[in-house]
Design a protein around this motif. Structure first.
Motif, mmCIF file in Angstrom:
data_model
loop_
_atom_site.group_PDB
_atom_site.id
_atom_site.type_symbol
_atom_site.label_atom_id
_atom_site.label_comp_id
_atom_site.label_asym_id
_atom_site.label_seq_id
_atom_site.Cartn_x
_atom_site.Cartn_y
_atom_site.Cartn_z
ATOM 1 N N ALA A 66 -5.112 11.495 -34.088
ATOM 2 C CA ALA A 66 -6.062 12.412 -34.723
ATOM 3 C C ALA A 66 -5.354 13.547 -35.450
ATOM 4 N N ILE A 67 -4.272 14.058 -34.885
ATOM 5 C CA ILE A 67 -3.549 15.168 -35.515
ATOM 6 C C ILE A 67 -2.968 14.732 -36.857
ATOM 7 N N SER A 68 -2.281 13.589 -36.895
ATOM 8 C CA SER A 68 -1.648 13.158 -38.152
ATOM 9 C C SER A 68 -2.682 12.865 -39.230
ATOM 10 N N GLN A 69 -3.771 12.228 -38.864
ATOM 11 C CA GLN A 69 -4.771 11.865 -39.853
ATOM 12 C C GLN A 69 -5.599 13.076 -40.290
ATOM 13 N N ALA A 70 -5.909 13.973 -39.373
ATOM 14 C CA ALA A 70 -6.623 15.201 -39.740
ATOM 15 C C ALA A 70 -5.751 16.078 -40.622
ATOM 16 N N ALA A 71 -4.463 16.187 -40.300
ATOM 17 C CA ALA A 71 -3.547 16.981 -41.123
ATOM 18 C C ALA A 71 -3.479 16.410 -42.537
ATOM 19 N N SER A 72 -3.496 15.086 -42.661
ATOM 20 C CA SER A 72 -3.476 14.451 -43.985
ATOM 21 C C SER A 72 -4.742 14.784 -44.757
ATOM 22 N N SER A 73 -5.879 14.721 -44.090
ATOM 23 C CA SER A 73 -7.149 15.048 -44.726
ATOM 24 C C SER A 73 -7.185 16.507 -45.177
ATOM 25 N N MET A 74 -6.752 17.392 -44.299
ATOM 26 C CA MET A 74 -6.754 18.825 -44.623
ATOM 27 C C MET A 74 -5.809 19.134 -45.777
ATOM 28 N N LEU A 75 -4.632 18.505 -45.763
ATOM 29 C CA LEU A 75 -3.668 18.741 -46.832
ATOM 30 C C LEU A 75 -4.220 18.229 -48.156
ATOM 31 N N ALA A 76 -4.819 17.055 -48.151
ATOM 32 C CA ALA A 76 -5.396 16.504 -49.379
ATOM 33 C C ALA A 76 -6.415 17.479 -49.969
ATOM 34 N N ASP A 108 -3.924 30.388 -49.585
ATOM 35 C CA ASP A 108 -5.151 29.858 -48.991
ATOM 36 C C ASP A 108 -4.862 28.504 -48.356
ATOM 37 N N LEU A 109 -4.865 28.469 -47.038
ATOM 38 C CA LEU A 109 -4.598 27.234 -46.311
ATOM 39 C C LEU A 109 -5.858 26.444 -46.024
ATOM 40 N N GLY A 110 -7.006 27.065 -46.179
ATOM 41 C CA GLY A 110 -8.250 26.372 -45.874
ATOM 42 C C GLY A 110 -8.261 25.904 -44.429
ATOM 43 N N ASP A 111 -8.733 24.683 -44.224
ATOM 44 C CA ASP A 111 -8.828 24.135 -42.874
ATOM 45 C C ASP A 111 -7.471 23.895 -42.222
#
Length: 159
Positions: A66-76, A108-111
């Motif tokens: 979940a961490i790797s995939q959420a981080a990818s989503s947030m970065l995108a 601005d880092l957002g999520d």
């Protein structure tokens, strides 16, 4: 108060993991870059469509925790509309945040800020950092391609 903030951050991470708006392939992308973490099995491919010196669209495909995939989503989400320089600032800020530094309020880092708690679990930092490292390498490769002299031979006109 801290517990409520931790709970909110967990919810943000789970939401990105389960329902990313940036998941998928982007066939017209100028940057396609992939990476993995062989220690835990996380994998990610990023697609970045560039236009007028900015990152127009970002998509990713991956599998892992979940961490790797959420981080990818947030970065995108954080990178769309940014210049490559601004994208590097976001990545550098996230790396510094994982090392315990406070983020620059001007960035601005957002999520992505929801990942600050990951630094409490050093083994999970690599899960979060995978996406940043992959995109960072993709931007470097793209920049190198853009500045490299053309290797195509030019034909001399016939006389």
């Amino acid at each position: 108060m801290i517990e409520q903030l931790d709970e909110l951050y967990r919810e943000v991470i789970l939401e990105h993991f389960k329902h990313s708006a940036h998941s998928g392939e982007l066939p017209e992308a100028q940057i396609r870059t992939r990476g993995d973490n062989p220690l835990c099995g996380d994998e990610v491919v990023f697609y970045l469509k560039m236009g007028n010196g900015r990152i127009d669209r970002v998509r990713f495909q991956g599998k892992g925790c979940a961490i790797s995939q959420a981080a990818s989503s947030m970065l995108a989400a954080a990178l769309e509309g940014k210049t490559t320089g601004e994208a590097r600032q976001v990545i550098d800020t996230m790396k510094a945040l994982m090392q315990g530094e406070e983020p620059d309020d001007a960035i601005d880092l957002g999520d992505l800020e929801a990942l600050a708690g990951v630094r409490k679990f050093p083994v999970r930092v690599k899960c979060a950092a995978l996406s940043w490292n992959v995109v960072e390498q993709g931007l470097k490769d793209f920049s190198t391609q853009q500045t490299a002299p053309s290797t195509q031979a030019t034909e001399e006109p016939s006389q």
